[in-house]
Design a protein around this motif. Structure first.
Motif, PDB file in Angstrom:
ATOM      1  N   ARG A  92      10.658  14.357   0.035  1.00 32.01           N
ATOM      2  CA  ARG A  92      11.557  14.410   1.184  1.00 32.01           C
ATOM      3  C   ARG A  92      12.739  13.459   1.065  1.00 32.01           C
ATOM      4  NH1 ARG A  92       9.311  16.854   5.865  1.00 32.01           N
ATOM      5  NH2 ARG A  92       7.163  17.555   5.562  1.00 32.01           N
ATOM      6  N   VAL A  93      12.575  12.369   0.334  1.00 35.64           N
ATOM      7  CA  VAL A  93      13.633  11.354   0.296  1.00 35.64           C
ATOM      8  C   VAL A  93      14.233  11.139  -1.090  1.00 35.64           C
ATOM      9  CG1 VAL A  93      12.621  10.155   2.276  1.00 35.64           C
ATOM     10  CG2 VAL A  93      12.009   9.428  -0.045  1.00 35.64           C
ATOM     11  N   LEU A  94      13.668  11.768  -2.123  1.00 33.28           N
ATOM     12  CA  LEU A  94      14.140  11.549  -3.483  1.00 33.28           C
ATOM     13  C   LEU A  94      15.520  12.154  -3.692  1.00 33.28           C
ATOM     14  CD1 LEU A  94      13.369  10.511  -6.338  1.00 33.28           C
ATOM     15  CD2 LEU A  94      12.451  12.793  -6.796  1.00 33.28           C
ATOM     16  N   GLY A  99       8.053   4.349  -5.595  1.00 33.63           N
ATOM     17  CA  GLY A  99       6.720   4.166  -6.175  1.00 33.63           C
ATOM     18  C   GLY A  99       5.629   3.900  -5.166  1.00 33.63           C
ATOM     19  N   SER A 100       6.003   3.643  -3.898  1.00 32.67           N
ATOM     20  CA  SER A 100       4.988   3.371  -2.875  1.00 32.67           C
ATOM     21  C   SER A 100       4.928   4.471  -1.820  1.00 32.67           C
ATOM     22  CB  SER A 100       5.259   2.013  -2.202  1.00 32.67           C
ATOM     23  OG  SER A 100       6.557   1.968  -1.655  1.00 32.67           O
ATOM     24  N   LEU A 101       5.418   5.671  -2.196  1.00 34.51           N
ATOM     25  CA  LEU A 101       5.374   6.818  -1.287  1.00 34.51           C
ATOM     26  C   LEU A 101       4.409   7.876  -1.812  1.00 34.51           C
ATOM     27  CD1 LEU A 101       9.190   7.374  -0.535  1.00 34.51           C
ATOM     28  CD2 LEU A 101       7.553   5.947   0.715  1.00 34.51           C
ATOM     29  N   SER A 102       3.769   8.581  -0.900  1.00 36.62           N
ATOM     30  CA  SER A 102       2.941   9.722  -1.296  1.00 36.62           C
ATOM     31  C   SER A 102       3.842  10.799  -1.883  1.00 36.62           C
ATOM     32  CB  SER A 102       2.186  10.282  -0.085  1.00 36.62           C
ATOM     33  OG  SER A 102       3.099  10.843   0.848  1.00 36.62           O
ATOM     34  N   ASP A 103       3.252  11.737  -2.614  1.00 38.25           N
ATOM     35  CA  ASP A 103       4.037  12.795  -3.259  1.00 38.25           C
ATOM     36  C   ASP A 103       4.854  13.585  -2.238  1.00 38.25           C
ATOM     37  OD1 ASP A 103       2.970  12.016  -5.644  1.00 38.25           O
ATOM     38  OD2 ASP A 103       1.503  13.635  -5.779  1.00 38.25           O
ATOM     39  N   ASP A 104       4.256  13.868  -1.095  1.00 38.87           N
ATOM     40  CA  ASP A 104       4.938  14.656  -0.071  1.00 38.87           C
ATOM     41  C   ASP A 104       6.160  13.921   0.471  1.00 38.87           C
ATOM     42  OD1 ASP A 104       5.110  16.885   1.882  1.00 38.87           O
ATOM     43  OD2 ASP A 104       4.663  15.297   3.325  1.00 38.87           O
ATOM     44  N   ARG A 147       0.835  -1.204   0.000  1.00 47.53           N
ATOM     45  CA  ARG A 147       0.000   0.000   0.000  1.00 47.53           C
ATOM     46  C   ARG A 147       0.866   1.249   0.000  1.00 47.53           C
ATOM     47  NH1 ARG A 147      -4.945  -0.900   2.429  1.00 47.53           N
ATOM     48  NH2 ARG A 147      -5.427   1.259   1.887  1.00 47.53           N
ATOM     49  N   MET A 148       0.326   2.346  -0.525  1.00 45.81           N
ATOM     50  CA  MET A 148       1.079   3.600  -0.567  1.00 45.81           C
ATOM     51  C   MET A 148       1.228   4.195   0.832  1.00 45.81           C
ATOM     52  SD  MET A 148       0.451   7.066  -2.790  1.00 45.81           S
ATOM     53  CE  MET A 148       0.933   6.269  -4.328  1.00 45.81           C
ATOM     54  N   ILE A 188      -2.005   4.907   5.898  1.00 48.99           N
ATOM     55  CA  ILE A 188      -1.044   3.816   5.991  1.00 48.99           C
ATOM     56  C   ILE A 188       0.153   4.317   6.795  1.00 48.99           C
ATOM     57  CG2 ILE A 188       0.416   2.191   4.735  1.00 48.99           C
ATOM     58  CD1 ILE A 188      -2.579   1.746   4.355  1.00 48.99           C
ATOM     59  N   THR A 189       0.363   3.730   7.960  1.00 48.77           N
ATOM     60  CA  THR A 189       1.448   4.176   8.831  1.00 48.77           C
ATOM     61  C   THR A 189       2.784   3.600   8.378  1.00 48.77           C
ATOM     62  OG1 THR A 189       1.177   2.306  10.345  1.00 48.77           O
ATOM     63  CG2 THR A 189      -0.151   4.281  10.771  1.00 48.77           C
TER      64      THR A 189
END
Length: 228
Positions: A97-99, A88-93, A30-31, A37-38
């Protein structure tokens, strides 16, 4: 000996590495948005699939092969796939932060971990406040209330503020409205597991709903006294 990009099939012949069979990681994991999703839930799912697709060593502290190693090129290609899984499984925000333009999967995994686990004290304080002030009236349903409590407990565990099952049950009862007083008192006396307590509350909810339906039906069926 098989290459990094290959695995041995049941027949003993090398085949394509399982990582290449995943076309959309969101069909598996899940994203992560940190709300619905925690982080702790996402990590559990991601680790499960990383193990299943034989790429766990790309997100732990296993050292990659040396650049001169014949398997290094295949390792880099598979690592890029795992990195795509993470991004691909991270929200845009969270992605912003990590890209990073140059990164291994392990480096991205570590940046994400640091984002959620740094400043544990302040995060634990905020989570503790939300946990202790949560009530059924603030949620859309009993199931949502129970699940939110479990999610908050899991997040507290991640920041080194573990919540025991007993405390989870106590908080579950504390946040109930007065119509659950009887079953709540019974739960406090017997102190069942959280899932058993949840089941008791669901049965009580069904009982109250059935009684309400019966009373409504009786009211509609009652004869109306004529006036005059």
């Amino acid at each position: 000996m098989t290459k990094e990009g290959e695995h041995t099939s049941g027949s003993g012949k090398p085949g394509l590495h399982p990582v290449y069979s995943v076309t959309n990681i969101l069909h598996k994991v899940r994203m992560l948005d940190g709300v619905k999703i925690t982080y702790s839930s996402w990590v559990k799912l991601f680790l499960l699939h990383a193990k299943g697709y034989k790429v766990s060593h790309h997100i732990d502290d296993t050292r990659p092969p040396a650049k001169a190693d014949p398997t290094y090129s295949d390792w880099c290609e598979i690592d890029a796939h795992v990195l795509q899984w993470i991004y691909g499984s991270l929200s845009d925000d969270l992605l912003l932060r990590v890209l990073e333009s140059e990164s291994t999967a392990y480096e991205a995994w570590t940046r994400l971990e640091n984002h959620f686990l740094n400043n544990k004290g302040s995060r634990a304080s905020a989570l503790e406040n939300e946990f202790t002030n949560l009530s059924l009236k603030k949620m859309a349903s009993l199931d949502e209330y129970c699940q939110k409590l479990k999610d908050l407990a899991a997040q507290l565990n991640v920041v080194d503020s573990p919540v025991t099952d007993k405390r989870l049950v106590i908080q579950l009862v504390r946040g109930l409205p007065s119509e659950y007083d009887t079953v709540g008192a019974f739960i406090n006396q017997t102190m069942p597991s959280f899932e058993d307590a949840r089941g008791m509350l669901q049965l009580e909810e069904q009982r109250q709903s059935s009684r309400s339906d019966s009373e409504s039906a009786m009211a509609l069926a009652a004869p109306v006294n004529p006036q005059g």
